[in-house]
Design an enzyme around this catalytic site. Sequence first.
Site, PDB file in Angstrom:
ATOM      1  N   ASN A  11      20.099  -6.842 -10.930  1.00  0.00           N
ATOM      2  CA  ASN A  11      19.928  -5.396 -11.116  1.00  0.00           C
ATOM      3  C   ASN A  11      18.667  -5.198 -11.951  1.00  0.00           C
ATOM      4  OD1 ASN A  11      20.108  -2.715 -11.849  1.00  0.00           O
ATOM      5  ND2 ASN A  11      21.959  -2.959 -13.105  1.00  0.00           N
ATOM      6  N   TRP A  12      17.613  -4.782 -11.292  1.00  0.00           N
ATOM      7  CA  TRP A  12      16.341  -4.638 -11.999  1.00  0.00           C
ATOM      8  C   TRP A  12      16.289  -3.394 -12.879  1.00  0.00           C
ATOM      9  CZ3 TRP A  12      11.395  -6.263  -8.781  1.00  0.00           C
ATOM     10  CH2 TRP A  12      11.464  -7.637  -8.540  1.00  0.00           C
ATOM     11  N   LYS A  13      17.282  -2.527 -12.747  1.00  0.00           N
ATOM     12  CA  LYS A  13      17.308  -1.273 -13.521  1.00  0.00           C
ATOM     13  C   LYS A  13      15.977  -0.541 -13.348  1.00  0.00           C
ATOM     14  CE  LYS A  13      20.740  -3.412 -16.451  1.00  0.00           C
ATOM     15  NZ  LYS A  13      21.381  -3.551 -17.736  1.00  0.00           N
ATOM     16  N   HIS A  98      27.698   1.880 -12.572  1.00  0.00           N
ATOM     17  CA  HIS A  98      27.195   1.049 -13.670  1.00  0.00           C
ATOM     18  C   HIS A  98      27.409   1.794 -14.990  1.00  0.00           C
ATOM     19  CE1 HIS A  98      24.516  -1.147 -16.300  1.00  0.00           C
ATOM     20  NE2 HIS A  98      24.589  -2.138 -15.444  1.00  0.00           N
ATOM     21  N   GLU A 100      25.615   2.176 -17.464  1.00  0.00           N
ATOM     22  CA  GLU A 100      24.477   2.998 -17.903  1.00  0.00           C
ATOM     23  C   GLU A 100      24.478   4.343 -17.190  1.00  0.00           C
ATOM     24  OE1 GLU A 100      21.473   0.011 -17.261  1.00  0.00           O
ATOM     25  OE2 GLU A 100      22.304  -1.137 -18.926  1.00  0.00           O
ATOM     26  N   GLU A 168      31.799  -5.721 -16.168  1.00  0.00           N
ATOM     27  CA  GLU A 168      30.707  -5.809 -17.129  1.00  0.00           C
ATOM     28  C   GLU A 168      31.127  -5.153 -18.445  1.00  0.00           C
ATOM     29  OE1 GLU A 168      26.644  -6.124 -15.004  1.00  0.00           O
ATOM     30  OE2 GLU A 168      27.184  -4.020 -15.088  1.00  0.00           O
ATOM     31  N   GLY A 174      22.956  -6.709 -22.041  1.00  0.00           N
ATOM     32  CA  GLY A 174      21.685  -6.734 -22.756  1.00  0.00           C
ATOM     33  C   GLY A 174      21.777  -7.182 -24.207  1.00  0.00           C
ATOM     34  N   SER A 213      24.755 -10.204 -19.987  1.00  0.00           N
ATOM     35  CA  SER A 213      24.086 -11.334 -20.653  1.00  0.00           C
ATOM     36  C   SER A 213      24.274 -12.670 -19.930  1.00  0.00           C
ATOM     37  CB  SER A 213      24.525 -11.434 -22.121  1.00  0.00           C
ATOM     38  OG  SER A 213      24.078 -10.291 -22.831  1.00  0.00           O
ATOM     39  N   GLY A 234      21.194  -8.465 -15.210  1.00  0.00           N
ATOM     40  CA  GLY A 234      20.140  -7.499 -15.531  1.00  0.00           C
ATOM     41  C   GLY A 234      18.865  -8.213 -15.944  1.00  0.00           C
ATOM     42  N   GLY A 235      18.681  -8.355 -17.255  1.00  0.00           N
ATOM     43  CA  GLY A 235      17.438  -8.893 -17.811  1.00  0.00           C
ATOM     44  C   GLY A 235      16.971 -10.189 -17.171  1.00  0.00           C
TER      45      GLY A 235
HETATM   46  P1  PGA Z   1      22.158  -7.917 -18.612  1.00  0.00           P
HETATM   47  O1  PGA Z   1      22.607  -6.646 -17.739  1.00  0.00           O
HETATM   48  O2  PGA Z   1      22.256  -9.119 -17.704  1.00  0.00           O
HETATM   49  O3  PGA Z   1      20.757  -7.622 -19.018  1.00  0.00           O
HETATM   50  O4  PGA Z   1      23.104  -8.024 -19.760  1.00  0.00           O
HETATM   51  C1  PGA Z   1      23.682  -6.731 -16.846  1.00  0.00           C
HETATM   52  C2  PGA Z   1      23.871  -5.414 -16.120  1.00  0.00           C
HETATM   53  O5  PGA Z   1      23.752  -4.359 -16.748  1.00  0.00           O
HETATM   54  O6  PGA Z   1      24.146  -5.401 -14.918  1.00  0.00           O
END
Ligand code: PGA
Length: 251
Positions: A11-13, A98, A100, A168, A174, A213, A234-235
């Site tokens: 997920n590149w956000k 998600h 967010e 998640e 993150g 993470s 994500g990251g």
């Molecule tokens: P992260 O994000 O791997 O940076 O913790 C995961 C996500 O939000 O899907």
Amino acid sequence: MNKPKPLVAGNWKMNGLMDSAAELFRLDALVKEGQDAGCEILICPPFTQIVRFAGKMQGGKIMIGAQDCHVSEKGAHTGDISAEIIKDAGASHVIVGHSERRADHNEDNRLIREKTKAAWRAGLVAIVCVGETASEREAGETAAVVEAQLAGSIPQGAAASETIIAYEPVWAIGSGVTPTADDVEMIHGVIRAHLGGRFGDEGGGMRILYGGSVKSTNAAALMGIDNVDGALVGGASLKAEDFNGIIDAYR
Ligand code: PGA
């Protein structure tokens, strides 16, 4: 039912300028060079990159998805993108719910349920996200919160071929912190029981991803836990080597 084929999804956000295609090409090269991964691979870039990325990856191992969709097929919804537009651009999956988006856009379970239906209507696989906040966890509410999210966010009639769950924990996203293996096993077991209870064999075959993470250094341990059928990353999905290192968990 056979164990579902795992999925490692990135997920590149809100990251991905035009030059980010170079990272995708590097990942594609690493995947082609590497031992065949026993998992599916998905990258969800910003909307603006979907059509280009999907075109470039056509016929390859890497699938392209979106990070959100609107509930309607088309019409007067300025700034929104429908599941049909995403499908038409060449994507195969869409992330819905998600944390967010739940937080930034006040998305609730009912809306996420409608978005999941919209994804199915368009022929996309929906990746439905659930997970508790730090305060819910501290209050001992993790299982209850996740079960309520599952009950509210997954429509009736869900099939394993078009529905994936991503657990998640919000506090793990993150942060560099992950739950213990026992905690992951417990909650993934709760999710599996919910899916099996509601959808029978289909629920047994649905993939349950862990997200929050995930890195190359913890992926193998996390992916080895019962009822963990892949990762939502994500990251560590933004750099080809990092993401490829997570795929290594399935090589
Ligand atoms: P992260 O994000 O791997 O940076 O913790 C995961 C996500 O939000 O899907």
